[in-house]
Structure formats: C-alpha cells, structure tokens
Design an enzyme around this catalytic site. Structure first.
Site, short mmCIF file in Angstrom:
data_model
loop_
_atom_site.label_atom_id
_atom_site.label_comp_id
_atom_site.label_asym_id
_atom_site.label_seq_id
_atom_site.Cartn_x
_atom_site.Cartn_y
_atom_site.Cartn_z
N GLU A 72 54.36 -48.74 46.46
CA GLU A 72 54.25 -49.44 45.16
C GLU A 72 52.76 -49.55 44.82
OE1 GLU A 72 56.19 -53.00 46.61
OE2 GLU A 72 58.12 -52.33 45.82
N CYS A 107 61.57 -60.26 43.81
CA CYS A 107 60.25 -60.77 43.43
C CYS A 107 60.03 -60.81 41.93
CB CYS A 107 59.15 -59.97 44.12
SG CYS A 107 59.20 -58.21 43.78
#
Lengths: 644, 644
Positions: free
Chosen positions: A313, A409
């Site tokens: 990511e 998240c």
C-alpha cells in the site's frame, strides 16, 4: 522560526450549515457511527465479525473468551470513540454518550496495573508485550486511543479515558525513555496521539515522547531486523529488511521523498509537522517541506490519492501513477489532510489548503458510498468491468464499494474526519482569523462570530456576516482564495474591495476595525478547467481531466455508454457546467463536454483510419462514481486533436 | 471434408541458406543445444540446478540419489533430445549423436517393466503413479518424449527411443482405453506426441488414443475436482475448480474461445487440428476455426504473443491486451505456430501462414537474446525501468533476459522450433508444392528441387530456381503472397506472369509443365505500415505500431532517449526504412519516423498546453529489443495529430 500555538478550533464552536456537508455529517452521525458501533459489537449479520468490543470485555475480565481479529483490532474501537466524540460535538446525543461512557469504563478495566493497554497481548500473549514493535501495533493502538481520549475529553469534559491514556503514556515513557529501551513503532500513529495529549493537557512530557519516537526512527535502520532476530518469532509476513516500508531507512530529517506504506508515511509527516510547529524546529520543517514537494508534485494522483502500489500500500517511484492498478487508500488521503492541515498551520501557505481540499472533495469522499453504507479502501482513477477486481494486478481495485472489511481502517477514518470537519474550516491566531475552507455555517471564534453562507463546491459564492465580540473589534480576516479561483471579487458591505486586498500565499488579509453587522462577500469563477499531466507520467499521455472548483470529474458508463476509452474531449470544444441537479447522485453539477467517439470495430489490427462521430460527454464528480451499479469509469479522458 | 495426408516435409531435405536464419540456426546448434545439454547435466555453474539427466540415471538404477526439480523435469530432456534430433538433420554431428544415444540408453533403462516412464514417480512416489493427472504431468512428459522419439527416429533412423515410447503409449492405452479408467492430462501435450507417433509409425492406435484424450476433455468438467477429492493430497497449489485453466470446462467441440493457460490451450488446439486433418472431422475443425478467430482477432498481441495474464499464464477476456503487464509467454507463441501450421495444412489458407510468420518473427524470436544465451518467458510490448520486473503487477515482466530458469520450458521450445524451421517452409501434397515461408535455401521435394534466394524479411525479393524431378514435370507451384504484400510481381524466366495468376487465399497457384532451369521470381513492396488497433483494446488508444514485412518494430531508449511516452509519430509524417545495417543488432533494417516529442516538465498537473519539438524516431525490430542493456521499450507509439 518561531514556535506557533497550534491548538485547533474547538469543534463545538463550529456549526456546519450548507447544502453539501450537512447531509454528509448527518450520514456520519446517523448512519455510519451507529452502524460501526453495531459491527464492533458483533450485532450486524452477514459482515466480517469484528469482536473489537468483546476483546475489551474479555481483557477487562467481564467476559470469557478468546481474542479475535487483527492484532490492531483495538484501534477500531479507538477510531469509533474518536468519531463518536466529534459526533457529540456536532449533534449532542445522550444515549450515544452513555454508550461511549460504558465502553470507556470497560477500556479502563482492561488496562493493566502498570498502565499497559492492549487487548491482543493482554488476552493472548502477555509475556510477549513490547517484543514485536515491528508487526504488533501496540504503539499504533495506543496512539489512536490517545486521540480518542483527547477528543472525548474535549467533547464531553470527561477525563476517564484521558486518565487511562495518561497512564499508558507514562508506561510507554517509562519503557522507552526512563529505561532507555530501543524501539520505534512499526506503524506510526502514537506520535500523533501523544501530540494530541500534549495539546489537550499542555504536558511537555507527551511532546518529548513524541519527539523521541520521531527522532529515533531511522537512527538505527537495522532496528527491526535486530528485533526480529532477538525475538525469534514472527506475527505476520512482514519483511524487516524492507526499511522503506515503515520509513525507518534513514533519520526522518534526512528523508527527502515520500516512501513506503503511505498511511504510515503521512501519519509520521503529520506528527513531524506538528512537532516542528510547536517547537520551532526548522530542520524538521525543512524535511516536511522537501517530502511534501516530492509527494504532491511527483507521487500524488489528481484526486489527492497517494500510494500507487498495492504491494505494501505504498509509494513507488516518481511519476509512477497508473490509473487502473492504483492503490490510493482512502486512509492515506485522510492522512494527507492531517498533514496538510499541520503544514498550513505552520506556514500559513494556501498551497497546503489547496491540497487539503483536493483530497477532501475527491480521494476521501470517493471512499464512501453516497448512502454511507459501503466504503472503498482503494480509489482507482479507472475501472474496467471484467478486469478491475478480477484479474491479476487488478484484484485489489474493486469496481464497486464492498461492505465492512476485516481490516476496517478506512470507514472510521472517513467518519472521524468528516465528523470533525468543522475544525478544518477556520484557524485563529495572533489576531488573525483564517477562513481555510469555504463551508457554510456559524463559527464562534475568539474575536468574532461569523456566519457563512456558501454555495461551495458548486459555485464560487461565499458571504460572511461578521459579528465582532463586543460589537466592534480590530482584527484581520484572512480569506482563502483557492489557486484555481479566477477573477475573484471581494466586497464589504456592498463595496468592492478587491483591489485593496491582494492575494498573498493564497489569502486576502483584511485588517480593519470590524463592526456589527459587517458583511463580506467573496465570489470567484468556477470555470471548468481541463488539466494536463507532466509527461513524465506515462499513464496520462494524450489525456486531460476535468476539474471545476475543487471537484475532479470522471466519466462513467452509466452516462456515456460502453468503451469509455473511445471517448475524446475536443481540444477546443465547449465545456459546460449543467445546472445543479438535486436528485442526481445526492445533488451534483454535471459537466457536458463537446467530444467525439473515435472507434474501429473490425479487425484487431488494421491499417487505415478510425471512424469518428461527435458525441456529447457527461462528466460527474469523481467522488460520486460507483453509485449506480457496475460500470466503467475513467478520470483521464483522451483528447481529440481534431484532425484524427 | 476429406482427410488429408499431413506428413511433414523431411527436415533433412531442406537446407536453409539465407542471411537471416542461418545464423539463428547456428546459434541453436552451436550454442543453445550444447549449453542446454550442459545445464541438464548440471555442468554449468551459477545457474539453477537442473538434475534432469541425473533423475533419469537414478531412475535407471545407474546412480544413487533423490529426484530433484519440477514434477515435469523429464520434459526438459525430451525437448532437448527433440531439438538435438533436428540439429542432427541440419548439421550432422557424430559426437552429439553419440551423446544423445547415451541418454536414450539411460531413458530406456529408466522405463519400468510395464512400460511406465517418469522419473519423478519412479524415484519418489511409485505408489502414486497416475493418481494426480491434474498437477503431475506424467502424460505431458510422455507427450514430449514421444515427440523426441519420433524426431530422433526421423533424424537418425534409430528406433530405440521410439520403442520405449511405443511401450509407454501401450501402457497409457491399456490404462485409459482398455481398462477404461477416466482421465485426461492436466497439461495437454500427449495428444501432440501421440499424433507424432501416428505420423511416424502409421499405427492407428496412437491416433485413437489422441482422439480419446481430446474427446474426453470437458465431458466431465468435474473430473479434476473428483480426482483431487479421491486422492486427498495436492502436489502444487493448483485449483481443480478452475476448469478454464486447463480447458476442461466443456467438451472441446463446444469451445468457442481461447481460454485458460495459453500453452495448454494451443497445444490442445494443435492436436485438435492435426486430428481433424487426418480424420476429416468437420466438427473438430469448426471448433478450431471458431477458437482461432477468437484467439487471433480478440486475444492476440500484434507480436503474435498470446495469454495476457500472468496469473495462470492465461488468456483473459476479449480485447484485454495490456502492454506492460502482459504475459505472452514465448512457449505460447511457439505453440501458436504449431497450431497455425496444422490449420494451414488442412485449409491451405494463407491467413494461417500470416499468423505463423507473425509469431515466428516477433513473439518467438524476442524470446531469445541475439547471442542465444538468455531467454525471455514473458514478452512485453512495453517495459519501463524501475517498474518492469520490480513493482507489484509487473514483477514477471523482466526488462532484460535472464539466464536459465528453474522451469525451463521456453529455451528448448525455441530451440526445437528454430532447429526444425525447415519443415515450415514448404508443403507438398497432391501435386502441389506450397511455398509458405520466404526463406532461402534448397528444398529436395517430391516433384522438384527448388533453390531459393531470399532477401526476406528485409526485402520482398525472392527468386526460385526450379529443377523438376526427371528434368521436366507438370505440377503446381503455390507461392504465398503475404497479406501485407503490396504490388507483388511474379516473373517466370524473365517474363511477367503476375496478371496470369491471381491470389487465392494468399497463394498464387502456378500450374504448368516445369523445365530445367525455370526461374521464378517474386517481388513485392515492403512498405512500412502504420497499424492501428480495434478501439475495444484500451491500451492502444491514440497509438500506432510500425510494421514492415513480417517484422513488428519498437522504440528503445538506446536510440530515442528517455521518456519514450513523450514521443509521437506524425500522423502524416514520413516513414523511412534505413539501409540494412550489418553490425547493428545482428543485422537489421531500422526505421526512421518523422515524429515529435510532446512534453511538459513542470507541475505535476497544470492547465495549458504541452511543448512540442520535432524529433526523428528510430524504430528497431521488436525481436531485437533488450540487447543493449536496461532501457525503456515500447511497441505502441502515440500519434501526433499535428495540432496538439
């Protein structure tokens, strides 16, 4: 450089009241926060089990059971509590407050006698506490709970959670400062949490501890390797040799580029900027500025998305910004806003507000479905049904928002940002009131109460009614003029004052004695802009994107039929903003662009020319894509030179 | 449909003698085959250990040790033997033949009393023979060894290996036909091997067994699932539920699209076509034609590369042909040539020769470094240093050819194809001699000896000296006119006969009584063609590729500097073939194209126009890319409309 008072505006003093954000805040308070609460308490069927509240009850000895979830499951509770705190500010709700108090009571009971708080280790492997900073997120969870504690204290005046986190902070300080054990968080966040504690309590020790973690990072780039070897076990499949991933490859002051996991990165840059602002640490600010320049001018999507690589990511290399295999995690754009807000606070430079706005109206808002019930992690700039979400290299790029994730998240990150949006609209310091975002509502500030009526983001028309404290007062009102605004006009009580106040670093500073009822109005052109990309970026060659005001637009199949790649914007064609359409995609201004479809449907490869027909293109705001079922989407549109 | 005699021309009767292929065949005979032999015998330092010869020695009881390598390691030996057989045809070599005989002796000793041959199972898990057709490649290895056996017999007249494989074929027939045990190969190839055995021996039972495996496939799409459940263990991580991967999702006659693992697919299509040709099975031919149409007109790169997806090395969906995340395995293009050759044999339609040529001169040749020492598995149409071979989604796309692979399928596949290239140049049947590929040399055919002088692929100039058997003979000479050839001219003994013989399905059929010394010459235009792509393909919008004759061209950084994406071909600009350059990249004709560099180096996103300067582009043959160190490469070049 002078240190600066960096206290945020009290959220309770800002009421948002406009056509765009009120409904989004209501979604957060009325839909997202209760929904997330139910998920955290395992009361929603058919979604990934969270167990996050249960973990706390078990750690508190109130319930039997095993820990379940990610090693950082606690942070979901923290982010929810933080969002709930903001929700209480903008929409008092006794019942919600009671439920929050209850979970705080449980959290307090889950805290160990020595101040330690983390349900994973407390329930599962108490003997392994603090032995795997690399993968196990104890400091990360602590940081989020510190943010929650500070927010909840500010929202309610209740300091129980703050007390819990003060004891946890002392525990951390004892371990890493007093006992001088080497260590940095594998995922930055505690630095932000500590700074929040510092701002709320004024206690210098929290600042010192935040500085410690920032300064320690990268001093010993081998730390996570040594830690891994020492403990001899691994939790996940994280590679301690990948020092870029968690920004531990060099001391932060020597870093010049945005590297590694993009959320870790921007959380760290946020804390660095916060510390630099508070302490006047020039060197730290310079590092922030260099990294910022690299990040936004070489590694950021036009949507404010950052981190182009699914693996890790992460940021990759300069100008590597693929549109269809993109990552651009919602959390990373949220973090970019945190960072931008700190940079804006220190420097007062409107360029940071521009980026904050870019990420807010595009890369963050796109993360949430218009009904508030589904969320994107990954925010692509192009999706192609049959490929996106399905084929190798594109599996992470979902063409439609899914429900709750196991690693949850992004949704609470969006929730806490939008719920606390009020604190991003105004700043006030040293006799200057800054209007940073053109959002309507009422602000109770130190020097004045300001009522703002805004047609933003659809029109460049904002009017301010300024009621100075005590009826009359001398202060400066600094009104932000976005970099894209053209032909802005300021008028005061009907008199044009544009010429009198030039734009400095993105703001017009109007210094005078203000009187009741002064009325200021700002207008500027919301021309549609056709934007090009530096040609170092391979993926956007021959393409343009449409922007109007802060809004980046895209084409969707729902409006434009199949094969969006065939559509071209005419080089010199007309671009027209339609009237505001109340009932389309939650209320938007679509754009019509004179275009063409250039096509060839015969042989796969052929000599000769394409066919071409005129076609009117319909563009919608990027944030609203993916709300009408599975279809193709594209931000970067080919341009038709006209003689193809 | 009538069945057709499908025997290939005897390779020993064709001698290639031209400027292009002789050196490539020499590379195979003098460099690649000895190098591969040394690798198979673990005599090369610093490359992946092969152990393939050792496995046979161990299975033969001549050596102690364990099996090592992939479960299909035996096939490397088979492919090497097959290539060695062709090498012996084109360049007799007593020592090589002796070494090949030796390894054949060992193979014979490794064969079990019941005819079974496979070193993995013989050494490692004899009790598990035939229980995992899905993953364990016993039939695949057998197929390759059958091909080797047939080739070696044809090359040398020695039938020891043929005998071994006849016994293995009987063993297989016994198990799957006589004992009627359900089963199909997880990786098709035995069907090709059996057909080779059929062509060499004339034994109908091999044809029947090949037909059996072809007809069984997909009859029970659950077969591999049932097999997996029955045996209760797995060798690799292959998913039995993915029935597209190995083309078992439907009976082959019902398949309409090219699906799954591209090498498995084309090997199967090759056998299907071969069987259809031999048996006159119209239905099977129709399936081949439908799949062919889908494959070459919707799922093939301009280079003749197929299989656009790294995951499963597989076909994906129509028109999904990304250039930079491509797979396009060398072996798949080799297999496409096998298939094309069969289709050409049955139908006599030049379109198949066109594709055969396309794959040969581009997607296959690109697999081998010019020095014959390094090979590509993956043949990208765009590489970008820093991304290709490094980042997620692009790790498989190496920007430079690596050395030997553990899974060493591609190098020997290229070797056996190029060594046997002679058999692809001519066909002769029913009184017609077909010239399929314009390669120079001497062909000893049934009706005539033909000496060809060819300037191919650099110039469209081929001359044939025809020496009929017995001095004088009536037969037809069918000369292929490639689909791209323009203004072709045929002259016979100096007299223009173009008007007399039209082009039918890509061939001019010249029927007459031939006399010594008839001289035929063919010329055609090798104009540079600017090729476009069907706009259903997203990745080539706004781009063109250059082709000249059969050669696809590309831009490389070595000739054109950095940021190839900035380079544009002028829409109406001049394209010029340079003179042949003997010393450049093994001898090539570069192309100069009038072009422009359209660039912007400032802000990442900006309003306003690009800068533009004229720039002459230099294109080189695609097959020659990656021979001058790490640099950018691109086949599809943006076009400049001229008024950007």
């Amino acid at each position: 450089m002078k240190s600066k008072k960096m206290n945020k505006i009290d959220l309770k003093n800002i009421r948002i009241d406009d056509n765009f954000w009120v409904k989004r805040q209501s979604l957060i308070t009325d839909v997202v926060i209760p929904y997330q609460e139910a998920i955290l308490d395992d009361k929603v069927e058919g979604v990934e089990k969270s167990h996050a509240f249960a973990n706390f009850r078990i750690a508190a000895g109130l319930e039997d059971g095993e820990f379940y979830g990610m090693v950082f499951q606690d942070s979901d509770v923290a982010k929810w509590l933080e969002a709930a705190a903001y929700s209480l500010c903008i929409k008092p709700d006794e019942d919600l407050e009671k439920r929050a108090d209850n979970i705080i009571d449980i959290i307090e009971k889950a805290q160990q006698a020595d101040g330690y708080l983390n349900t994973y280790f407390t329930i599962k492997e108490p003997e392994k506490r603090w032995t795997n900073l690399h993968e196990c997120h104890e400091l990360y969870c602590a940081g989020h709970m510190m943010e929650a504690a500070a927010a909840y204290y500010e929202a309610t005046g209740k300091d129980k959670l703050l007390g819990v986190m003060e004891r946890m902070a002392d525990h951390i300080e004892n371990r890493f400062l007093a006992e001088k054990r080497e260590g940095i968080p594998g995922h930055q966040e505690v630095e932000i949490g500590l700074m929040r504690m510092y701002h709320v309590t004024g206690e210098n020790k929290y600042l010192k501890l935040a500085q410690h973690f920032i300064d320690e990072r990268g001093k010993n780039p081998q730390f996570f390797i040594e830690e891994t070897q020492k403990r001899g076990w691994k939790h996940e499949i994280m590679d301690p040799y990948n020092m870029k991933y968690n920004q531990s490859f060099a001391p932060v002051r020597n870093q010049k580029t945005a590297e590694g996991h993009s959320v870790r990165a921007v959380y760290m840059f946020t804390a660095m900027a916060d510390i630099a602002g508070v302490t006047g640490d020039e060197e730290l600010l310079k590092a922030c500025e260099a990294i910022w320049e690299n990040c936004v001018n070489k590694r950021m999507y036009i949507t404010g998305g950052i981190g182009s690589n699914a693996e890790g990511e992460a940021f990759t290399i300069d100008y590597d910004l693929p549109n269809d295999s993109v990552y651009a995690e919602t959390c990373a754009s949220v973090g970019l806003i945190f960072w931008a807000e700190k940079m804006l606070g220190i420097t007062g430079d409107g360029q940071y507000a521009d980026i904050m706005e870019r990420a807010l109206y595009n890369g963050v808002l796109s993360g949430m479905q218009l009904d508030g019930k589904r969320f994107f992690y990954v925010n692509p700039l192009e999706v192609n049904p049959g490929v996106s979400g399905e084929l190798f290299g594109y599996k992470h790029v979902l063409p439609q928002r899914p429900g709750w994730y196991q690693c949850a998240c992004c949704p609470p990150n969006v929730a806490r940002l939008i719920a606390s949006l009020g604190t991003y609209i105004w700043r006030e310091e040293e006799g200057i009131i800054y209007s940073d975002l053109h959002i309507g509502g009422t602000a109770e500030l130190e020097n004045a109460t300001i009522r703002t009526v805004s047609e933003f983001p659809w029109n460049g028309a904002v009017s301010y009614e300024i009621v100075p404290k005590g009826g009359k007062k001398e202060f400066t009102l600094a009104i932000r003029i976005p970099s894209y605004a053209e032909g802005h006009k300021l008028s005061l009580n009907g008199r044009d004052i544009t010429a009198q106040y030039g734009v400095h670093k993105g703001y017009c500073f109007i210094s005078r004695e203000w009187n009741v009822p002064d009325k200021l109005s700002l207008t500027f052109d919301m021309r549609i802009r056709k934007v090009h990309t530096n040609t170092a970026v391979r993926s956007n060659i021959g393409c343009a994107a449409l922007q109007r005001g802060p809004i980046v637009y895209c084409l969707e199949g729902a409006d434009n039929g199949e094969r969006l790649q065939e559509l071209h914007i005419l080089k010199k064609g007309a671009l027209k903003a339609e009237d505001y359409q109340e009932n389309l995609l939650g209320g938007i201004v679509p754009i019509k662009a004179q275009g063409s479809r250039i096509y060839a449907n015969g042989e796969l490869y052929f000599e000769g020319e394409f066919e071409r027909k005129e076609e009117m293109l319909t563009a919608i705001p990027y944030y609203a894509w993916g709300n009408r079922g599975l279809n193709q989407m594209k931000v970067w549109i080919h341009e038709d030179g006209g003689i193809l």
